[in-house]
Design an enzyme around this catalytic site. Structure first.
Site, PDB file in Angstrom:
ATOM      1  N   ASN A   1       0.885  -1.168   0.000  1.00 51.04           N
ATOM      2  CA  ASN A   1       0.000   0.000   0.000  1.00 51.04           C
ATOM      3  C   ASN A   1       0.923   1.217   0.000  1.00 51.04           C
ATOM      4  O   ASN A   1       1.462   1.602   1.026  1.00 51.04           O
ATOM      5  CB  ASN A   1      -0.878  -0.047   1.262  1.00 51.04           C
ATOM      6  CG  ASN A   1      -1.836   1.121   1.331  1.00 51.04           C
ATOM      7  OD1 ASN A   1      -1.784   2.032   0.504  1.00 51.04           O
ATOM      8  ND2 ASN A   1      -2.704   1.107   2.322  1.00 51.04           N
TER       9      ASN A   1
ATOM     10  N   LYS B   1       3.327   0.845   3.094  1.00 51.92           N
ATOM     11  CA  LYS B   1       2.913  -0.181   4.060  1.00 51.92           C
ATOM     12  C   LYS B   1       3.027  -1.519   3.351  1.00 51.92           C
ATOM     13  O   LYS B   1       2.642  -1.621   2.176  1.00 51.92           O
ATOM     14  CB  LYS B   1       1.430   0.017   4.417  1.00 51.92           C
ATOM     15  CG  LYS B   1       1.165   0.807   5.656  1.00 51.92           C
ATOM     16  CD  LYS B   1      -0.292   0.571   6.036  1.00 51.92           C
ATOM     17  CE  LYS B   1      -0.847   1.675   6.853  1.00 51.92           C
ATOM     18  NZ  LYS B   1      -2.304   1.653   6.935  1.00 51.92           N
TER      19      LYS B   1
ATOM     20  N   ARG C   1      -2.642  -2.131  -3.381  1.00 52.66           N
ATOM     21  CA  ARG C   1      -3.854  -1.356  -3.148  1.00 52.66           C
ATOM     22  C   ARG C   1      -3.814  -0.138  -4.073  1.00 52.66           C
ATOM     23  O   ARG C   1      -2.837   0.605  -4.093  1.00 52.66           O
ATOM     24  CB  ARG C   1      -3.898  -0.888  -1.703  1.00 52.66           C
ATOM     25  CG  ARG C   1      -5.120  -0.059  -1.439  1.00 52.66           C
ATOM     26  CD  ARG C   1      -5.077   0.581  -0.085  1.00 52.66           C
ATOM     27  NE  ARG C   1      -6.310   1.315   0.112  1.00 52.66           N
ATOM     28  CZ  ARG C   1      -6.408   2.414   0.826  1.00 52.66           C
ATOM     29  NH1 ARG C   1      -5.340   2.913   1.417  1.00 52.66           N
ATOM     30  NH2 ARG C   1      -7.552   3.024   0.965  1.00 52.66           N
TER      31      ARG C   1
ATOM     32  N   HIS D   1     -13.157   2.722   0.328  1.00 52.14           N
ATOM     33  CA  HIS D   1     -13.088   1.689   1.368  1.00 52.14           C
ATOM     34  C   HIS D   1     -13.709   0.376   0.868  1.00 52.14           C
ATOM     35  O   HIS D   1     -14.166  -0.444   1.664  1.00 52.14           O
ATOM     36  CB  HIS D   1     -13.850   2.086   2.654  1.00 52.14           C
ATOM     37  CG  HIS D   1     -13.325   3.302   3.350  1.00 52.14           C
ATOM     38  ND1 HIS D   1     -14.159   4.210   3.991  1.00 52.14           N
ATOM     39  CD2 HIS D   1     -12.062   3.755   3.532  1.00 52.14           C
ATOM     40  CE1 HIS D   1     -13.430   5.162   4.528  1.00 52.14           C
ATOM     41  NE2 HIS D   1     -12.156   4.933   4.266  1.00 52.14           N
TER      42      HIS D   1
ATOM     43  N   ASN E   1     -10.465   6.942  10.856  1.00 50.69           N
ATOM     44  CA  ASN E   1     -10.149   8.345  10.597  1.00 50.69           C
ATOM     45  C   ASN E   1     -10.906   8.810   9.359  1.00 50.69           C
ATOM     46  O   ASN E   1     -11.431   9.912   9.301  1.00 50.69           O
ATOM     47  CB  ASN E   1      -8.639   8.499  10.446  1.00 50.69           C
ATOM     48  CG  ASN E   1      -8.189   9.808  11.040  1.00 50.69           C
ATOM     49  OD1 ASN E   1      -8.987  10.579  11.598  1.00 50.69           O
ATOM     50  ND2 ASN E   1      -6.918  10.080  10.919  1.00 50.69           N
TER      51      ASN E   1
ATOM     52  N   ARG F   1     -12.195  15.327   7.908  1.00 56.59           N
ATOM     53  CA  ARG F   1     -12.993  15.641   6.706  1.00 56.59           C
ATOM     54  C   ARG F   1     -14.441  15.926   7.098  1.00 56.59           C
ATOM     55  O   ARG F   1     -14.998  15.263   7.967  1.00 56.59           O
ATOM     56  CB  ARG F   1     -12.961  14.461   5.731  1.00 56.59           C
ATOM     57  CG  ARG F   1     -11.623  14.261   5.081  1.00 56.59           C
ATOM     58  CD  ARG F   1     -11.615  13.051   4.176  1.00 56.59           C
ATOM     59  NE  ARG F   1     -10.719  12.026   4.676  1.00 56.59           N
ATOM     60  CZ  ARG F   1     -10.765  10.745   4.308  1.00 56.59           C
ATOM     61  NH1 ARG F   1     -11.678  10.331   3.449  1.00 56.59           N
ATOM     62  NH2 ARG F   1      -9.908   9.885   4.806  1.00 56.59           N
TER      63      ARG F   1
ATOM     64  N   ASP G   1      -9.071  12.374  17.461  1.00 54.91           N
ATOM     65  CA  ASP G   1      -9.058  11.014  17.998  1.00 54.91           C
ATOM     66  C   ASP G   1     -10.174  10.898  19.030  1.00 54.91           C
ATOM     67  O   ASP G   1     -10.225  11.661  19.996  1.00 54.91           O
ATOM     68  CB  ASP G   1      -7.689  10.710  18.616  1.00 54.91           C
ATOM     69  CG  ASP G   1      -7.536   9.226  18.931  1.00 54.91           C
ATOM     70  OD1 ASP G   1      -8.418   8.669  19.627  1.00 54.91           O
ATOM     71  OD2 ASP G   1      -6.554   8.632  18.474  1.00 54.91           O
TER      72      ASP G   1
ATOM     73  N   GLU H   1      -7.839  -5.166   5.585  1.00 51.70           N
ATOM     74  CA  GLU H   1      -7.746  -4.857   4.157  1.00 51.70           C
ATOM     75  C   GLU H   1      -6.604  -5.617   3.484  1.00 51.70           C
ATOM     76  O   GLU H   1      -6.729  -6.037   2.339  1.00 51.70           O
ATOM     77  CB  GLU H   1      -7.603  -3.349   3.964  1.00 51.70           C
ATOM     78  CG  GLU H   1      -8.905  -2.643   4.347  1.00 51.70           C
ATOM     79  CD  GLU H   1      -8.821  -1.127   4.277  1.00 51.70           C
ATOM     80  OE1 GLU H   1      -8.990  -0.600   3.182  1.00 51.70           O
ATOM     81  OE2 GLU H   1      -8.594  -0.500   5.317  1.00 51.70           O
TER      82      GLU H   1
HETATM   83  P1  AMP Z   1      -8.504   3.794  11.633  1.00 52.85           P
HETATM   84  O1  AMP Z   1      -8.499   4.873  10.584  1.00 52.85           O
HETATM   85  O2  AMP Z   1      -9.407   2.660  11.309  1.00 52.85           O
HETATM   86  O3  AMP Z   1      -7.108   3.347  12.032  1.00 52.85           O
HETATM   87  O4  AMP Z   1      -9.143   4.470  12.949  1.00 52.85           O
HETATM   88  C1  AMP Z   1      -8.457   5.462  13.661  1.00 52.85           C
HETATM   89  C2  AMP Z   1      -9.391   6.103  14.665  1.00 52.85           C
HETATM   90  O5  AMP Z   1     -10.033   5.117  15.485  1.00 52.85           O
HETATM   91  C3  AMP Z   1      -8.675   7.012  15.665  1.00 52.85           C
HETATM   92  O6  AMP Z   1      -8.508   8.305  15.171  1.00 52.85           O
HETATM   93  C4  AMP Z   1      -9.607   6.970  16.859  1.00 52.85           C
HETATM   94  O7  AMP Z   1     -10.559   8.021  16.730  1.00 52.85           O
HETATM   95  C5  AMP Z   1     -10.330   5.661  16.751  1.00 52.85           C
HETATM   96  N1  AMP Z   1      -9.918   4.700  17.786  1.00 52.85           N
HETATM   97  C6  AMP Z   1      -8.883   3.849  17.761  1.00 52.85           C
HETATM   98  N2  AMP Z   1      -8.840   3.118  18.903  1.00 52.85           N
HETATM   99  C7  AMP Z   1      -9.883   3.525  19.666  1.00 52.85           C
HETATM  100  C8  AMP Z   1     -10.403   3.150  20.941  1.00 52.85           C
HETATM  101  N3  AMP Z   1      -9.826   2.210  21.674  1.00 52.85           N
HETATM  102  N4  AMP Z   1     -11.511   3.802  21.381  1.00 52.85           N
HETATM  103  C9  AMP Z   1     -12.108   4.750  20.635  1.00 52.85           C
HETATM  104  N5  AMP Z   1     -11.668   5.128  19.419  1.00 52.85           N
HETATM  105  C10 AMP Z   1     -10.583   4.532  18.945  1.00 52.85           C
END
Ligand code: AMP
Length: 402
Positions: free
Chosen positions: A7, A14, A95, A184, A215, A245, A286, A388
């Site tokens: 990726n 990655k 990807r 996605h 995210n 976003r 986050d 993925e």
């Molecule tokens: P991803 O893009 O799938 O890696 O998701 C990232 C986002 O997931 C982060 O910015 C967090 O907002 C959320 N996240 C990750 N771990 C947790 C957790 N244990 N509790 C709540 N939100 C989480």
């Protein structure tokens, strides 16, 4: 069969090396800060097993080519590596973000396929060029291995025209291919397939709503196993509220910002993609930080959480209307897999649709796929961790075995 999954981003690569007989991850890692003064090369061998060990190196990585060479050195290292020679790698899966209308399936990469990915650069100017860098480098370094492109947009090519056409002058679609593409797709397809297994049904008999909340976030309505609508649009900006976003806004906002704030289009683009969403509303993107701020009484953190969950709920109900009958809703990605508050608020008040969340199960922490609905719920609710890389690997294996 050993597959390398790549990726390639603008300043990162990655990668994952998998042995497909048992779908075992042999190595997984990341090359970061390509082109910067100091790069970072990370590799975890046999992740999440008792043989796990990590290697991390800081050194300049001037190009994707050099980054890939460093990865090969690590994988083939006489002491710590896990393959003797790159010839052990049977195929490479890439990807690719945007396949436009050209690709609805994983595709063996040829010069013509590279040209078609190039043609779609205007639809994904930030993503397709670094994806192509990864493909070019891998074709040079692994000349004998078949290379497969797996597109984020491909799963959504089954959408009917009523879902993918925007109500704009038709020339925009006919001449410039302006339409909803959705993204996605690899994640939605993987989660849908796993969800069908959990329901004990064939995927082509299942109506599902897959909710990818990370995210970047998107929701997909899946009818008889095929995507029939999705929340992301021509670009990955439309739909749900995301980390940075904005998701849906009034398209006339651009004019307002230009006329009243004097912003030019690049500044507006930056604002909507990088400075909006959760971060725009409360300064944090986050969810873990946002929950802490809510507990400390931060009013705008509460607004951010409310707007996110309300938008999720609106889309969910609209996709129930799209499908008519729904077997299951499946949450996935960082927020969907880990955040019980967002899941509960997204589903709140939908009992009349047959959606009943078991509050105790919802609170349980786990990293495996699980059911969160009560016995009385006619629509089942699942959490299904997305994967993925494995999805790209499975699609690559299937294609080269043909
Ligand atoms: P991803 O893009 O799938 O890696 O998701 C990232 C986002 O997931 C982060 O910015 C967090 O907002 C959320 N996240 C990750 N771990 C947790 C957790 N244990 N509790 C709540 N939100 C989480």
């Amino acid at each position: 069969m050993k597959l390398l999954i790549i990726n390639s981003g603008s300043s990162s690569i990655k990668y994952q090396l998998l042995a497909m007989e048992k779908e075992e991850v042999l190595a997984s890692g990341l090359v970061e800060r390509i082109g910067e003064a100091m790069g970072l090369i990370k590799c975890t061998f046999f992740p999440d097993s008792d043989r796990q060990h990590k290697v991390e190196k800081e050194e300049p990585v001037v190009s994707h080519n050099q980054g890939m060479l460093r990865v090969i050195d690590l994988l083939c290292d006489a002491k710590e590596g896990i393959i003797a020679d790159t010839k052990e790698i049977d195929a490479i899966g890439h990807r690719v973000v945007h396949g436009g209308e050209d690709f609805s399936d994983p595709t063996l990469i040829t010069d013509e396929v590279v040209a078609a990915i190039e043609k779609n650069i205007p639809l994904a100017p930030l993503h397709n060029p670094p994806n192509l860098d990864g493909i070019r480098v891998a074709r040079q370094l692994f000349p004998d291995a078949p290379q497969v492109a797996v597109f984020d947009t491909a799963f959504h090519q089954s959408m009917p025209s009523r879902a993918f056409l925007y109500a704009l002058p038709r020339e925009l679609y006919e001449k410039h291919r302006v339409r909803r593409y959705g993204f996605h797709g690899t994640s939605h397809a993987y989660v849908a397939a796993e969800c069908a297994k959990m329901l004990g049904k064939e995927l082509n008999t299942c109506n599902l709503i897959t909710v990818h909340l990370g995210n970047g976030s998107s929701m997909t309505a899946i009818e008889k196993g095929k995507s029939v609508d999705t929340s992301l649009g021509m670009t990955p900006l439309e739909g749900l509220v995301m980390g940075t976003r904005c998701g849906d806004v009034d398209p006339a906002l651009h004019l307002f910002l230009q006329q009243n704030l004097g912003l030019d289009l690049p500044a507006i683009d930056r604002m909507l993609n990088k400075e909006s969403g959760l971060k725009g509303l409360c300064g944090m993107n986050d969810l873990r930080d946002i929950h802490r701020a809510v507990e400390a009484g931060d009013e705008w953190a509460q607004h951010a959480l409310d707007v996110l969950c309300y938008r999720n709920r609106k889309y969910l109900a609209s996709f129930i209307a799209v499908l008519g009958q729904v077997d299951a809703i499946a949450f996935t990605a960082g927020i969907g897999e880990n955040d019980p508050v967002v899941r509960a608020e997204t589903l709140r008040g939908l009992e009349n649709f047959g959606i009943m969340l078991d509050e105790v199960k919802n609170q349980e922490r786990s990293c495996i796929a699980r059911c969160l609905s009560t016995e009385a719920s006619t629509i089942r609710i699942f959490v299904i961790p997305t994967n993925e890389e494995l999805s790209i690997a499975r699609q690559t294996a299937r294609l080269i075995q043909k």
